[in-house]
Design an enzyme around this catalytic site. Structure first.
Site, PDB file in Angstrom:
ATOM      1  N   CYS A 193      45.287  38.467  44.517  1.00 10.95           N
ATOM      2  CA  CYS A 193      45.566  37.028  44.513  1.00 10.95           C
ATOM      3  C   CYS A 193      45.779  36.465  45.915  1.00 10.95           C
ATOM      4  CB  CYS A 193      46.777  36.735  43.633  1.00 10.95           C
ATOM      5  SG  CYS A 193      46.540  37.295  41.935  1.00 10.95           S
TER       6      CYS A 193
ATOM      7  N   GLU B  96      63.307  32.393  41.060  1.00 13.74           N
ATOM      8  CA  GLU B  96      61.933  31.910  41.284  1.00 13.74           C
ATOM      9  C   GLU B  96      61.791  30.452  40.836  1.00 13.74           C
ATOM     10  OE1 GLU B  96      59.388  32.898  42.793  1.00 13.74           O
ATOM     11  OE2 GLU B  96      59.447  35.071  42.996  1.00 13.74           O
TER      12      GLU B  96
ATOM     13  N   TYR C  83      45.181  29.383  24.274  1.00 17.75           N
ATOM     14  CA  TYR C  83      43.786  29.473  23.828  1.00 17.75           C
ATOM     15  C   TYR C  83      43.650  28.994  22.389  1.00 17.75           C
ATOM     16  CZ  TYR C  83      43.689  32.113  28.090  1.00 17.75           C
ATOM     17  OH  TYR C  83      43.833  32.461  29.405  1.00 17.75           O
TER      18      TYR C  83
ATOM     19  N   LYS D  46      55.462  32.691  32.218  1.00 15.70           N
ATOM     20  CA  LYS D  46      54.244  33.368  31.766  1.00 15.70           C
ATOM     21  C   LYS D  46      54.442  34.868  31.793  1.00 15.70           C
ATOM     22  CE  LYS D  46      49.549  34.061  33.183  1.00 15.70           C
ATOM     23  NZ  LYS D  46      48.674  34.098  34.304  1.00 15.70           N
TER      24      LYS D  46
ATOM     25  N   CYS E   3      44.364  30.072  42.782  1.00 14.11           N
ATOM     26  CA  CYS E   3      44.604  31.492  43.055  1.00 14.11           C
ATOM     27  C   CYS E   3      43.353  32.041  43.718  1.00 14.11           C
ATOM     28  CB  CYS E   3      44.880  32.234  41.752  1.00 14.11           C
ATOM     29  SG  CYS E   3      45.593  33.874  42.022  1.00 14.11           S
TER      30      CYS E   3
ATOM     31  N   LYS F 167      56.193  34.286  36.844  1.00 14.24           N
ATOM     32  CA  LYS F 167      55.010  34.981  36.346  1.00 14.24           C
ATOM     33  C   LYS F 167      55.217  36.478  36.476  1.00 14.24           C
ATOM     34  CE  LYS F 167      50.050  35.443  36.971  1.00 14.24           C
ATOM     35  NZ  LYS F 167      48.851  34.942  37.646  1.00 14.24           N
TER      36      LYS F 167
ATOM     37  N   SER G  99      46.275  35.518  27.323  1.00 11.11           N
ATOM     38  CA  SER G  99      45.100  36.092  26.665  1.00 11.11           C
ATOM     39  C   SER G  99      45.444  37.248  25.730  1.00 11.11           C
ATOM     40  CB  SER G  99      44.089  36.539  27.714  1.00 11.11           C
ATOM     41  OG  SER G  99      44.669  37.465  28.620  1.00 11.11           O
TER      42      SER G  99
END
Ligand code: PBG
Length: 323
Positions: free
Chosen positions: A127, A230, A310, A245, A117, A192, A271
């Site tokens: 982006c 998509e 994470y 995502k 990206c 996304k 995140s």
């Protein structure tokens, strides 16, 4: 007569026998941030337990993950300089390139993925490149392809385009093949959403847009059919794996995409999903470990084969201790 489903929940051993979904450390892909320097271990304040590493300290983190049975990581870079086209993203001595080399030299079997990206590398934080105040789709494709090739030059096993430009999977596939990288894969961020759950990441990767937002290229959270479109496009263009995502607020999308593809499906536990759990846990409002495992199993149950999270290290440790 009462039908008694509780018979199958009576003891731990019975519950273990009838459990439908299982988590494994092999399901996890650990997102890691790498920046220039030596001996760097900078905590990311909005993501307790996560750090920005330099290539040397990145190796230790990768090794720990590998030893816990986590087979893969995905690298995000913090460049030394930003410019309008994000040119440090395809530099041979770029930070992700250095990170990939460091990990691959040390742990050749570890699956190293890279986020492809421009947002971390452009001074405007979008982006793609800007023409007339807009993100220029086609002008961006070539730059993404260059970046993907340079990640493979450094040794990346998979490139993961997250920019949401139209046509980028096909463009990158073509560029990789031309460069002799027929064997390197594409994990496409096919679905996304333009999500507020990316907030902490943008601090961690210093990639917030300096004007406007990403709604002109990332998806509207209200749309589900568009997610299928998509996904189909990226499959046709040659993606080897596709991703949804964020994960937790989009479990329905994971299930629907799962139904239309034979490819491995990944979900990105982003995140903000991580930060919410950590924040509530630090206040004593949630049992963080149990919530973590519940989130991960739910993402898997919804249909994801792989989870970018994470929590990878923490969850892998927990799984290891259970066995
Ligand atoms: C780069 C990118 C982002 C994330 C992954 N790749 C940020 C964004 O699109 O703004 C978010 C990951 C996370 O929140 O954990 N485009």
């Amino acid at each position: 007569m009462i039908i008694r489903p509780r018979r199958l929940r009576r003891t731990g051993a019975i519950r273990n026998m009838v459990r439908e979904t299982h988590l494994s450390t092999h399901d996890f892909i650990a997102p890691l941030f790498v920046k220039h320097g030596k001996n760097v271990n900078d905590p990311i304040s909005s993501m307790p337990g996560q750090f920005q590493f330099s290539p040397d300290t990145l190796i230790n983190e990768a090794e720990e993950l590998w030893e816990l049975g986590v087979p893969a990581l995905i690298l995000f870079g913090l460049p030394d300089e930003k410019d309008p086209t994000g040119s440090r993203s395809w530099a041979e001595d770029g930070i992700v390139q250095q990170g990939v080399k460091a990990v691959k030299d040390h742990l050749p079997d570890m699956v190293v993925m890279t986020d492809v990206c421009l947002c971390e590398y452009t001074d405007h934080g979008h982006c793609g490149v800007i023409s007339d105040g807009h993100v220029d789709n086609d002008a961006t494709l070539e730059l993404l392809a260059q970046q993907a090739v340079s990640h493979c030059d450094a040794g990346a096993d998979f490139v993961a385009p997250s920019d949401m430009m139209d046509g980028r999977v096909g463009h990158i596939r073509h560029a990789l093949d031309n460069a002799g990288y027929q064997d390197r894969g594409i994990l496409s961020y096919a679905v996304k959403y333009a999500s507020a759950f990316y907030g902490p990441f943008r601090d961690a990767a210093d990639s917030a847009p300096q004007f406007g937002d990403r709604t002109g290229y990332q998806m509207d959270p209200a749309n589900a059919l568009e997610a299928l479109k998509e996904a189909e496009l990226d499959i046709e263009e040659g993606a080897d794996m596709i991703m949804v995502k964020p994960a937790m607020p989009y479990l329905d999308i994971i299930t629907r995409v799962r139904e239309i593809t034979l490819l491995p499906l990944a979900a990105y536990n982003v995140s903000g999903e991580y930060a919410m759990v950590k924040a509530a846990t630090s206040k004593g409002w949630l049992d963080g470990e149990r919530v973590m495992m519940e989130m991960l199993i739910a993402i898997k149950r919804a249909g994801a084969d792989l989870i970018l999270t994470y929590f990878a290290k923490e969850a892998a440790r927990k799984l290891k201790n259970e066995n």
